[in-house]
Motif scaffolding. Sequence first.
Motif, mmCIF file in Angstrom:
data_model
loop_
_atom_site.group_PDB
_atom_site.id
_atom_site.type_symbol
_atom_site.label_atom_id
_atom_site.label_comp_id
_atom_site.label_asym_id
_atom_site.label_seq_id
_atom_site.Cartn_x
_atom_site.Cartn_y
_atom_site.Cartn_z
ATOM 1 N N ASN A 65 0.822 -1.213 0.000
ATOM 2 C CA ASN A 65 0.000 0.000 0.000
ATOM 3 C C ASN A 65 0.854 1.260 0.000
ATOM 4 O OD1 ASN A 65 -2.704 -0.962 -0.024
ATOM 5 N ND2 ASN A 65 -2.499 -1.592 2.094
ATOM 6 N N LEU A 66 1.823 1.319 0.910
ATOM 7 C CA LEU A 66 2.610 2.543 1.058
ATOM 8 C C LEU A 66 3.620 2.735 -0.067
ATOM 9 C CD1 LEU A 66 3.347 2.540 4.905
ATOM 10 C CD2 LEU A 66 1.619 3.852 3.670
ATOM 11 N N LEU A 67 4.312 1.664 -0.452
ATOM 12 C CA LEU A 67 5.402 1.801 -1.426
ATOM 13 C C LEU A 67 4.965 1.525 -2.856
ATOM 14 C CD1 LEU A 67 8.292 0.071 0.583
ATOM 15 C CD2 LEU A 67 7.670 2.488 0.513
ATOM 16 N N LEU A 68 4.273 0.399 -3.079
ATOM 17 C CA LEU A 68 3.879 0.048 -4.450
ATOM 18 C C LEU A 68 2.705 0.895 -4.935
ATOM 19 C CD1 LEU A 68 4.140 -1.734 -6.950
ATOM 20 C CD2 LEU A 68 2.661 -3.420 -5.831
ATOM 21 N N VAL A 69 1.595 0.854 -4.193
ATOM 22 C CA VAL A 69 0.409 1.608 -4.605
ATOM 23 C C VAL A 69 0.655 3.113 -4.472
ATOM 24 C CG1 VAL A 69 -2.073 1.910 -4.293
ATOM 25 C CG2 VAL A 69 -1.033 -0.298 -3.831
ATOM 26 N N GLY A 70 1.238 3.522 -3.344
ATOM 27 C CA GLY A 70 1.556 4.932 -3.161
ATOM 28 C C GLY A 70 2.545 5.414 -4.219
ATOM 29 N N GLY A 71 3.555 4.591 -4.490
ATOM 30 C CA GLY A 71 4.547 4.959 -5.489
ATOM 31 C C GLY A 71 3.956 5.070 -6.884
ATOM 32 N N LEU A 72 3.127 4.089 -7.260
ATOM 33 C CA LEU A 72 2.486 4.130 -8.581
ATOM 34 C C LEU A 72 1.550 5.330 -8.707
ATOM 35 C CD1 LEU A 72 1.646 0.368 -9.281
ATOM 36 C CD2 LEU A 72 3.204 1.821 -10.589
ATOM 37 N N SER A 73 0.816 5.631 -7.639
ATOM 38 C CA SER A 73 -0.109 6.765 -7.658
ATOM 39 C C SER A 73 0.641 8.075 -7.854
ATOM 40 C CB SER A 73 -0.913 6.822 -6.355
ATOM 41 O OG SER A 73 -1.697 5.657 -6.191
ATOM 42 N N PHE A 74 1.695 8.273 -7.068
ATOM 43 C CA PHE A 74 2.490 9.500 -7.195
ATOM 44 C C PHE A 74 3.170 9.571 -8.562
ATOM 45 C CE2 PHE A 74 3.359 10.231 -2.366
ATOM 46 C CZ PHE A 74 2.002 10.423 -2.179
ATOM 47 N N LEU B 297 8.180 5.513 7.543
ATOM 48 C CA LEU B 297 8.973 6.741 7.658
ATOM 49 C C LEU B 297 9.179 7.404 6.296
ATOM 50 C CD1 LEU B 297 11.661 5.657 10.292
ATOM 51 C CD2 LEU B 297 9.591 7.003 10.665
ATOM 52 N N LEU B 298 9.408 6.589 5.250
ATOM 53 C CA LEU B 298 9.613 7.144 3.910
ATOM 54 C C LEU B 298 8.342 7.805 3.393
ATOM 55 C CD1 LEU B 298 11.492 7.512 1.499
ATOM 56 C CD2 LEU B 298 10.778 5.257 0.672
ATOM 57 N N MET B 299 7.198 7.160 3.581
ATOM 58 C CA MET B 299 5.929 7.736 3.143
ATOM 59 C C MET B 299 5.634 9.038 3.881
ATOM 60 S SD MET B 299 3.200 8.049 1.442
ATOM 61 C CE MET B 299 2.863 6.588 0.461
ATOM 62 N N ILE B 300 5.900 9.071 5.192
ATOM 63 C CA ILE B 300 5.655 10.283 5.981
ATOM 64 C C ILE B 300 6.534 11.436 5.481
ATOM 65 C CG2 ILE B 300 5.956 11.328 8.264
ATOM 66 C CD1 ILE B 300 5.056 8.656 9.466
ATOM 67 N N MET B 301 7.795 11.144 5.223
ATOM 68 C CA MET B 301 8.727 12.179 4.770
ATOM 69 C C MET B 301 8.309 12.763 3.422
ATOM 70 S SD MET B 301 11.003 12.777 7.039
ATOM 71 C CE MET B 301 12.183 13.697 6.067
ATOM 72 N N LEU B 302 7.773 11.914 2.533
ATOM 73 C CA LEU B 302 7.434 12.373 1.190
ATOM 74 C C LEU B 302 6.038 12.995 1.083
ATOM 75 C CD1 LEU B 302 8.908 9.457 -0.984
ATOM 76 C CD2 LEU B 302 9.895 11.713 -0.565
ATOM 77 N N SER B 303 5.154 12.675 2.026
ATOM 78 C CA SER B 303 3.763 13.139 1.906
ATOM 79 C C SER B 303 3.355 14.183 2.933
ATOM 80 C CB SER B 303 2.808 11.943 2.019
ATOM 81 O OG SER B 303 2.879 11.357 3.310
ATOM 82 N N SER C 103 2.893 16.014 -4.045
ATOM 83 C CA SER C 103 3.542 14.838 -4.613
ATOM 84 C C SER C 103 3.933 15.109 -6.057
ATOM 85 C CB SER C 103 2.618 13.615 -4.536
ATOM 86 O OG SER C 103 1.484 13.790 -5.364
ATOM 87 N N ASN C 104 4.892 14.338 -6.555
ATOM 88 C CA ASN C 104 5.339 14.425 -7.944
ATOM 89 C C ASN C 104 5.856 13.060 -8.378
ATOM 90 O OD1 ASN C 104 8.286 14.340 -7.168
ATOM 91 N ND2 ASN C 104 7.689 16.273 -6.185
ATOM 92 N N TRP C 105 6.243 12.933 -9.633
ATOM 93 C CA TRP C 105 6.631 11.624 -10.146
ATOM 94 C C TRP C 105 7.911 11.092 -9.508
ATOM 95 C CZ3 TRP C 105 11.321 10.766 -12.391
ATOM 96 C CH2 TRP C 105 12.005 11.851 -12.952
ATOM 97 N N ALA D 12 10.840 7.072 -5.984
ATOM 98 C CA ALA D 12 11.580 6.718 -4.768
ATOM 99 C C ALA D 12 10.859 5.622 -3.987
ATOM 100 C CB ALA D 12 11.776 7.955 -3.890
ATOM 101 N N LEU D 13 9.513 5.735 -3.873
ATOM 102 C CA LEU D 13 8.724 4.719 -3.171
ATOM 103 C C LEU D 13 8.792 3.376 -3.901
ATOM 104 C CD1 LEU D 13 5.579 6.889 -2.298
ATOM 105 C CD2 LEU D 13 7.283 6.038 -0.680
ATOM 106 N N LEU D 14 8.687 3.410 -5.223
ATOM 107 C CA LEU D 14 8.756 2.174 -6.015
ATOM 108 C C LEU D 14 10.126 1.516 -5.894
ATOM 109 C CD1 LEU D 14 6.870 3.298 -9.253
ATOM 110 C CD2 LEU D 14 6.069 1.660 -7.556
ATOM 111 N N ALA D 15 11.181 2.319 -5.900
ATOM 112 C CA ALA D 15 12.535 1.773 -5.767
ATOM 113 C C ALA D 15 12.698 1.063 -4.422
ATOM 114 C CB ALA D 15 13.565 2.897 -5.901
ATOM 115 N N ALA D 16 12.145 1.656 -3.364
ATOM 116 C CA ALA D 16 12.213 1.039 -2.040
ATOM 117 C C ALA D 16 11.481 -0.295 -2.027
ATOM 118 C CB ALA D 16 11.615 1.986 -0.993
ATOM 119 N N TYR D 17 10.323 -0.363 -2.711
ATOM 120 C CA TYR D 17 9.553 -1.603 -2.753
ATOM 121 C C TYR D 17 10.329 -2.699 -3.483
ATOM 122 C CZ TYR D 17 5.666 -4.820 -3.489
ATOM 123 O OH TYR D 17 4.862 -5.931 -3.490
ATOM 124 N N ILE D 18 10.974 -2.354 -4.584
ATOM 125 C CA ILE D 18 11.749 -3.341 -5.350
ATOM 126 C C ILE D 18 12.915 -3.868 -4.518
ATOM 127 C CG2 ILE D 18 13.218 -3.662 -7.375
ATOM 128 C CD1 ILE D 18 11.436 -1.600 -8.816
#
Length: 352
Positions: free
Chosen positions: A99-108, A319-325, A330-332, A337-343
């Motif tokens: 939710n936080l990294l994959l979905v949040g990352g794709l959404s952003f 912590l990463l989601m909090i720092m970015l949101s 938000s921006n691409w 960054a969120l997607l990279a963390a998930y991978i």
Amino acid sequence: MNKLFMILACIGLPLSIIGSIFHWSAVIMFGIYCLTIIALAGFIGRATESLAIVLGPRIGGLLNATFGNAVELIISIFSLKAGLVSIVLASLTGSVLGNLLLVGGLSFFIGGLKYKRQSFSKHEAQHNAGLLIFSVVVAFVIPEVFTTTMNDQDTMFLSVGISIILILLYLAALLFKFVTHRGVYQSNNKQKENHEEEVPEWSKLKAIIILALSTIAVAYVSEHLVSTFNEVGETFGWSELFIGVIIVAIVGNAAEHASAVMMAYKNKMDVAVEIVVGSTLQVAMFVLPILVLLSLLFTTSMPLVFTWPELISMVTAVLLMIMLSNDGDSNWFDGLALLAAYIIMGLGFYFI
């Protein structure tokens, strides 16, 4: 995409029934079950999107998170019944990360490709940040630290106590958001105008009926999906941790994945963020505690104790989601960054 989901559901449901009756290969059935659940999740996403237009972004996001997590809750209950406690805990870890990294990352990322800058409620983001830290960092790390010297009975007693506190706080958070402080923290952007102009795809009644039917169908398919885990893991060399964190989490949260990205693409970031963070909070503060309490009814109970790789991954994601949101923007690149963390975390769990 909607036509594809329709085709997959129309083909997948009959094949799921026929394959389970005639005992087809577990690997083949695993693929059929996963695709069928994803297709049904697509209907759940469309129905909740219609309801979001009628009921507003907050309630719509809550409904999407609830029905999306209903899929994972159903899969987890059948996994608990089968004694697969490690897969349940891993899938819930994967849900938080997904939710936080994959979905949040794709959404952003997807939304950021279309719009250079997207805004959402800063107050909402700061409120959610506190809940994320409590629900994951406090409620999940504390049991791991204190149960190192406890026996199994005391560990389970502590887990039940923490689960009850989490459920009560989650209900209090809903009361705060929808009753006592409803409308106090309004978003500064002008997305509300878009909501008023939009026409829902389905009527309120039709959307509710489709939600109910899709959830029932998912329950049937999920029960059979769980029975394939052991053979699939042995065939592909996947550990229970990897199956839970990556495979089950992605399949179980397909509804949120599709809906959140769709909302971000339409520049409805309040709804997208509500789905991403709201779903995470619901998993951590309601779904997981409910499963801990339900496990008392089964042969194998499930304590609220994760492995250190799971804990560190979840804390890092929070912590990463909090720092970015936290700034309400938000921006691409934030999404990337969120997607990279998930991978990176996915690769780590694959090699464990």
